[in-house]
Design a protein around this motif. Structure first.
Motif: not given
Lengths: 206, 206
Positions: A97-101, A107-110
């Motif tokens: 899940q962290q990888q999907d995020e 790129r990288g979200g927050m």
């Protein structure tokens, strides 16, 4: 009393959530330093006055967002524990899940905003205190998950679960920063994530 | 021609080195963002005019410092290769030297400034290009060292040396950032560094 708008607790919560959602989009897009309170207000579509009922500064919103994400993460782990066949399944689901995020645009979200907030604020004693507290909570949370696996006879590590938690956190952190800064193709993120999972598996079965 | 001070090449180099040494102290102390060109000039003890013969901006000095450190690092590896009994000895010496640097006060030396420079500049395309180039050079340099060990029959990895280089870089990066942000005691840096070396050893002997 007459002056302030009367809203129910659930409306209050809903509005607060709308502000945090808007802030998340802004921080993901612009990072921390370049984002302004004005950007966040505009993104919510609410009036300034409404926002100020909840938050006074960009920093307050950012920290509330971190707390909110932590609470969501805790809840997610609880749900996974109820629905997964093993602790190892919980762990691999968390990593994927962290990888999907991580691979989701922008790129990288927050994460870049997060690194900016704490790295720039590194010499600020309050912020570094908060970062230390977040680090320790994260290590303890993951170590507790590992310990559950030990207690159930699923894992048999040679090292303390706390040390394993610190090693996994470092490795994961490095994969995250390299992915954000050079991109998932150059960093070969998929391969790295698999290697991390294999490494963790080995640490848990000595 | 008459106006500019006449100095020999070796004097030029010496002055440039003095500026870079001063800049390193300033960036280690203040980080990148908070350091000013004025701070660096004051730290050198030279006049503004002298500095401007070499560098126009803080950014130029910072990038020259990175180049200089890379050149020193390359030279250090060359020296180690000549004096070490094995490639593995070279690698463990490099890691232990990096750890000494990390634990030396002010915490992390130039590293926080480095992270600041590239993380804040992450959306700046020139800086992100430079970071990508530095990442690739670093990966290739370490992979070449590993390949030398493979060629000499010292290592027998199951993965490509390039992938192993990326994994070691991520793990090391995470240990560095955690050590800088929460301190070597909380991060248990000594234990982590040993675990990284063991992990690398295992990757190289399949």
């Amino acid at each position: 009393m007459m002056m302030s708008p009367k809203i129910s607790d659930s409306q209050r919560e809903k509005r607060k959530q709308q502000i945090l959602d808007a802030a998340k989009r802004v921080f993901s897009e612009k990072g921390y330093g370049a984002a302004t309170l004005k950007d966040i207000i505009e993104e919510t579509g609410m009036s300034r006055g409404w926002i100020y009922l909840y938050f006074q500064t960009k920093e307050e919103i950012f920290e509330a967002l971190l707390d909110h994400q932590d609470a969501e993460h805790e809840q997610y782990i609880e749900e996974l524990l109820e629905t997964s066949a093993s602790i190892w399944d919980v762990i691999t689901t968390l990593y994927s899940q962290q990888q999907d995020e991580l691979l989701k645009p922008p790129r990288g979200g927050m994460l870049p905003a997060f690194y900016e907030y704490f790295l720039i604020g590194w010499r600020d004693s309050e912020r570094s205190e908060l970062l230390l507290q977040r680090y320790e909570e994260g290590i303890v949370r993951f170590a507790a998950l590992l310990q559950k696996g030990v207690d159930q006879g699923e894992f048999s590590p040679a090292m303390s679960v706390s040390d394993i938690s610190k090693l996994a956190a470092s490795f994961q952190e490095g994969i995250l920063t390299h992915t954000i800064t050079v991109g998932p193709e150059t960093a070969n993120t998929q391969m790295q994530q698999e290697a991390l999972i294999q490494y963790l598996h080995r640490l848990l079965h000595s």
